[in-house]
Scaffold this active site. Structure first.
Site, PDB file in Angstrom:
ATOM      1  N   SER A 233      -4.119   2.290  -5.586  1.00 12.30           N
ATOM      2  CA  SER A 233      -3.316   3.069  -4.649  1.00 12.30           C
ATOM      3  C   SER A 233      -1.938   2.427  -4.520  1.00 12.30           C
ATOM      4  O   SER A 233      -1.838   1.205  -4.345  1.00 12.30           O
ATOM      5  CB  SER A 233      -3.976   3.121  -3.275  1.00 12.30           C
ATOM      6  OG  SER A 233      -3.031   3.596  -2.344  1.00 12.30           O
TER       7      SER A 233
ATOM      8  N   ASN B  14      -0.016   2.714  -2.030  1.00 16.29           N
ATOM      9  CA  ASN B  14       0.407   2.693  -0.625  1.00 16.29           C
ATOM     10  C   ASN B  14      -0.121   1.518   0.185  1.00 16.29           C
ATOM     11  O   ASN B  14       0.033   1.475   1.391  1.00 16.29           O
ATOM     12  CB  ASN B  14       0.018   4.018   0.041  1.00 16.29           C
ATOM     13  CG  ASN B  14       0.646   5.189  -0.693  1.00 16.29           C
ATOM     14  OD1 ASN B  14       1.840   5.169  -0.985  1.00 16.29           O
ATOM     15  ND2 ASN B  14      -0.166   6.177  -1.031  1.00 16.29           N
ATOM     16  N   THR B  15      -0.798   0.582  -0.489  1.00 17.14           N
ATOM     17  CA  THR B  15      -1.205  -0.655   0.168  1.00 17.14           C
ATOM     18  C   THR B  15      -0.496  -1.781  -0.580  1.00 17.14           C
ATOM     19  O   THR B  15      -0.773  -2.001  -1.761  1.00 17.14           O
ATOM     20  CB  THR B  15      -2.751  -0.830   0.098  1.00 17.14           C
ATOM     21  OG1 THR B  15      -3.349   0.230   0.834  1.00 17.14           O
ATOM     22  CG2 THR B  15      -3.191  -2.163   0.675  1.00 17.14           C
TER      23      THR B  15
ATOM     24  N   ASN C   7      -5.086   7.275 -10.575  1.00 16.93           N
ATOM     25  CA  ASN C   7      -4.621   7.466  -9.203  1.00 16.93           C
ATOM     26  C   ASN C   7      -3.261   8.184  -9.234  1.00 16.93           C
ATOM     27  O   ASN C   7      -2.827   8.637 -10.287  1.00 16.93           O
ATOM     28  CB  ASN C   7      -4.496   6.098  -8.523  1.00 16.93           C
ATOM     29  CG  ASN C   7      -4.853   6.166  -7.043  1.00 16.93           C
ATOM     30  OD1 ASN C   7      -4.347   7.035  -6.330  1.00 16.93           O
ATOM     31  ND2 ASN C   7      -5.709   5.284  -6.580  1.00 16.93           N
TER      32      ASN C   7
ATOM     33  N   LYS D  89     -11.028   2.311 -10.647  1.00 12.32           N
ATOM     34  CA  LYS D  89      -9.997   3.357 -10.625  1.00 12.32           C
ATOM     35  C   LYS D  89      -8.633   2.735 -10.866  1.00 12.32           C
ATOM     36  O   LYS D  89      -8.199   1.851 -10.112  1.00 12.32           O
ATOM     37  CB  LYS D  89     -10.019   4.108  -9.286  1.00 12.32           C
ATOM     38  CG  LYS D  89      -8.998   5.249  -9.258  1.00 12.32           C
ATOM     39  CD  LYS D  89      -9.294   6.243  -8.171  1.00 12.32           C
ATOM     40  CE  LYS D  89      -8.285   7.374  -8.167  1.00 12.32           C
ATOM     41  NZ  LYS D  89      -8.549   8.367  -7.135  1.00 12.32           N
TER      42      LYS D  89
ATOM     43  N   GLY E 165      -3.604  15.942 -11.990  1.00 14.02           N
ATOM     44  CA  GLY E 165      -2.908  17.166 -12.375  1.00 14.02           C
ATOM     45  C   GLY E 165      -3.772  18.237 -13.008  1.00 14.02           C
ATOM     46  O   GLY E 165      -3.248  19.141 -13.660  1.00 14.02           O
TER      47      GLY E 165
ATOM     48  N   GLY F 244      -1.854   5.367   3.069  1.00 17.02           N
ATOM     49  CA  GLY F 244      -2.124   3.949   3.340  1.00 17.02           C
ATOM     50  C   GLY F 244      -3.534   3.692   3.837  1.00 17.02           C
ATOM     51  O   GLY F 244      -3.738   2.898   4.765  1.00 17.02           O
ATOM     52  N   PHE F 245      -4.509   4.361   3.221  1.00 16.69           N
ATOM     53  CA  PHE F 245      -5.933   4.141   3.543  1.00 16.69           C
ATOM     54  C   PHE F 245      -6.230   4.291   5.042  1.00 16.69           C
ATOM     55  O   PHE F 245      -6.867   3.427   5.650  1.00 16.69           O
ATOM     56  CB  PHE F 245      -6.406   2.738   3.098  1.00 16.69           C
ATOM     57  CG  PHE F 245      -6.468   2.523   1.608  1.00 16.69           C
ATOM     58  CD1 PHE F 245      -6.402   3.569   0.708  1.00 16.69           C
ATOM     59  CD2 PHE F 245      -6.618   1.227   1.100  1.00 16.69           C
ATOM     60  CE1 PHE F 245      -6.471   3.348  -0.675  1.00 16.69           C
ATOM     61  CE2 PHE F 245      -6.685   1.001  -0.272  1.00 16.69           C
ATOM     62  CZ  PHE F 245      -6.605   2.068  -1.149  1.00 16.69           C
TER      63      PHE F 245
ATOM     64  N   ASN G 124       2.067  11.411  -1.250  1.00 15.63           N
ATOM     65  CA  ASN G 124       1.467  10.866  -0.035  1.00 15.63           C
ATOM     66  C   ASN G 124       1.643   9.359   0.012  1.00 15.63           C
ATOM     67  O   ASN G 124       1.678   8.681  -1.008  1.00 15.63           O
ATOM     68  CB  ASN G 124      -0.022  11.251   0.053  1.00 15.63           C
ATOM     69  CG  ASN G 124      -0.917  10.243  -0.627  1.00 15.63           C
ATOM     70  OD1 ASN G 124      -1.277   9.208  -0.056  1.00 15.63           O
ATOM     71  ND2 ASN G 124      -1.258  10.497  -1.897  1.00 15.63           N
TER      72      ASN G 124
HETATM   73  C1  LIG Z   1      -3.284  12.937   0.181  1.00 20.31           C
HETATM   74  C2  LIG Z   1      -3.961  12.116  -0.889  1.00 20.31           C
HETATM   75  C3  LIG Z   1      -4.721  11.015  -0.514  1.00 20.31           C
HETATM   76  C4  LIG Z   1      -5.356  10.235  -1.489  1.00 20.31           C
HETATM   77  N1  LIG Z   1      -6.118   9.180  -1.099  1.00 20.31           N
HETATM   78  C5  LIG Z   1      -6.777   8.457  -2.040  1.00 20.31           C
HETATM   79  C6  LIG Z   1      -7.635   7.397  -1.656  1.00 20.31           C
HETATM   80  O1  LIG Z   1      -7.846   7.124  -0.482  1.00 20.31           O
HETATM   81  N2  LIG Z   1      -8.235   6.684  -2.651  1.00 20.31           N
HETATM   82  C7  LIG Z   1      -8.074   6.967  -3.997  1.00 20.31           C
HETATM   83  O2  LIG Z   1      -8.661   6.301  -4.847  1.00 20.31           O
HETATM   84  N3  LIG Z   1      -7.271   8.002  -4.361  1.00 20.31           N
HETATM   85  C8  LIG Z   1      -6.641   8.739  -3.432  1.00 20.31           C
HETATM   86  N4  LIG Z   1      -5.851   9.787  -3.823  1.00 20.31           N
HETATM   87  C9  LIG Z   1      -5.659  10.036  -5.266  1.00 20.31           C
HETATM   88  C10 LIG Z   1      -6.606  11.117  -5.798  1.00 20.31           C
HETATM   89  O3  LIG Z   1      -7.940  10.714  -5.694  1.00 20.31           O
HETATM   90  C11 LIG Z   1      -6.279  11.434  -7.271  1.00 20.31           C
HETATM   91  O4  LIG Z   1      -6.496  10.278  -8.033  1.00 20.31           O
HETATM   92  C12 LIG Z   1      -4.836  11.895  -7.457  1.00 20.31           C
HETATM   93  O5  LIG Z   1      -4.425  12.736  -6.405  1.00 20.31           O
HETATM   94  C13 LIG Z   1      -4.629  12.648  -8.778  1.00 20.31           C
HETATM   95  O6  LIG Z   1      -5.405  13.830  -8.821  1.00 20.31           O
HETATM   96  P1  LIG Z   1      -4.805  15.294  -8.507  1.00 20.31           P
HETATM   97  O7  LIG Z   1      -3.549  15.439  -9.305  1.00 20.31           O
HETATM   98  O8  LIG Z   1      -5.904  16.246  -8.899  1.00 20.31           O
HETATM   99  O9  LIG Z   1      -4.535  15.326  -7.044  1.00 20.31           O
HETATM  100  C14 LIG Z   1      -5.215  10.574  -2.868  1.00 20.31           C
HETATM  101  C15 LIG Z   1      -4.458  11.686  -3.224  1.00 20.31           C
HETATM  102  C16 LIG Z   1      -3.843  12.469  -2.259  1.00 20.31           C
HETATM  103  C17 LIG Z   1      -3.036  13.656  -2.687  1.00 20.31           C
END
Ligand SMILES: Cc1cc2nc3c(=O)[nH]c(=O)nc-3n(C[C@H](O)[C@H](O)[C@H](O)COP(=O)(O)O)c2cc1C
Length: 368
Positions: free
Chosen positions: A179, A181-182, A250, A221, A301, A118-119, A115
């Site tokens: 993140s 994406n910023t 993240n 984070k 994961g 971008g917040f 993804n």
């Molecule tokens: C579509 C999407 C949007 C996300 N948006 C944020 C976010 O706004 N802020 C944040 O700290 N992490 C964000 N994450 C990261 C997740 O909180 C997490 O750290 C990351 O996906 C790893 O966990 P997972 O493998 O269980 O998905 C996002 C992840 C995904 C897939």
């Protein structure tokens, strides 16, 4: 049940199916009885595995990771899936629409997502209105970030505003400097910049604790794309500034094991299965330095109880999931909690710290 819906959801664009699912959940909660049904289908069937972390009492250690409910628009339906806690956000001071669409991709063969949202979020003011309408069904973390158009030298102002605004309503506050994406956000993890950020947030937390008569923990984070030396340096800063917890990790900008996948060439953060080992490595490095003095929230994961157990043995005190919810549905929460509870029983451990000690001891005996 999710197995029936998944093919339909996966036939749609990932972001559309995300929005549709949250929209449907919200509508369903307006129909009398459906919320209670969701609660009894999931929360009731999730074993109790109470833990206390950051001074918070949680019914189980599995939480929803940030990013799924960025606007606090779906709190009760998500809590009723059996989570021990939810992390909402990332919310930025002002509303912003995020990156242009399309900005979310599935890599189904690897149960992964990429993804570059971008917040995209409604901003602090509307977020707080949404949250004020939500019932307090489980502890809530609120993840704060900076607006894209806030220059790097003013980033601190965005975090301070976020901290002050959400402090009265949060059970903990997650500071997102990771993140991908910023633009420039992850540079906030560099030592000098991070030290200044943590010092300012910590002293503001002291002021807010006195003003509100309530201490709200702060968690940082971090990204998985850090060198071991940087992880060690961040851990030492967390200790020096008495930060309450660290969330690792993240999404990653790396593409481990996906070198030949065409979708993996999309820019953005990768989550799900391919992130697992990288995130566990960061947790292990953090734990080496922190040795239990600051709790670690392990994320990245986790799709099964075995994945969760790996994170716990590496040093995690709480867990979060996001991508597994998309691929496996709400049953993932129950299965992970049940599997972790059963691993604890078979080890005879009453806490994760004890489980780590027993496990390390038995590994040592096997080796000698
Ligand atoms: C579509 C999407 C949007 C996300 N948006 C944020 C976010 O706004 N802020 C944040 O700290 N992490 C964000 N994450 C990261 C997740 O909180 C997490 O750290 C990351 O996906 C790893 O966990 P997972 O493998 O269980 O998905 C996002 C992840 C995904 C897939």
């Amino acid at each position: 049940m999710y197995r029936l819906f998944r093919p339909l959801l996966f036939s749609l664009d990932p972001e559309l199916s995300h929005d549709l699912t949250l929209g449907l959940l919200r509508c369903a909660y307006r129909v009398p009885g459906l919320g209670a049904l969701n609660h009894s289908l999931h929360t009731h069937r999730t074993p109790s595995l109470p833990v206390e972390v950051m001074g918070l009492q949680l019914r189980n250690p599995v939480g929803l990771a940030a990013g799924l409910d960025k606007n606090a628009g779906c709190v009760a339906p998500l809590a009723d899936l059996g989570f021990g806690f939810l992390e909402l956000g990332t919310v930025t001071p002002r509303a912003q629409s995020g990156n242009p669409k399309k900005r979310m991709y599935r890599i189904e063969t690897d149960e992964a997502l990429i993804n570059r949202m971008g917040f995209n979020n409604v901003g602090l003011e509307s977020f707080l209105v949404n949250l004020s309408r939500a019932p307090r069904v489980c502890p809530l973390g609120i993840n704060i970030g900076k607006n894209r158009d806030t220059p790097a030298e003013r980033a601190l102002d965005d975090y301070l505003l976020g901290l002050r605004s959400v402090y009265p309503v949060a059970d903990y506050i997650a500071v997102n400097v990771s993140s991908p994406n910023t633009p420039g956000l992850r540079a906030l993890q560099e030592q000098e910049t991070l030290a200044a950020l943590l010092a300012t947030l910590k002293s503001e937390q002291d002021v807010l604790a006195r003003t509100h008569g309530r201490y709200v923990p702060i968690a940082l984070k971090i990204a998985p794309d850090l060198a071991d030396a940087d992880i060690g340096a961040i851990a030492r800063l967390l200790l020096a500034h008495r930060i309450d917890a660290v969330i690792a990790t993240n999404t990653t900008i790396a593409r481990p094991g996906l070198e030949n996948d065409v979708t993996a060439r999309q820019s953005g953060g990768l989550s799900g299965k391919p992130l697992r080992a990288l995130a566990t490595h960061v947790i292990r490095q953090l734990y080496r330095e922190l040795a239990g003095r600051i709790p670690i929230i392990g994320v990245g994961g986790i799709g099964s109880a075995e994945d969760a157990w790996e994170k716990i043995l590496a040093g995690a005190d709480l867990l979060q999931i996001y991508t597994a919810l998309i691929y496996r549905g709400p049953a993932a929460v129950r299965e992970i909690v049940a599997g972790v509870a059963s691993a604890m029983r078979s080890l005879g451990a009453t806490s994760f710290a004890e489980a780590r000690t027993i496990h390390a001891e038995s590994t040592r005996k096997r080796v000698t």
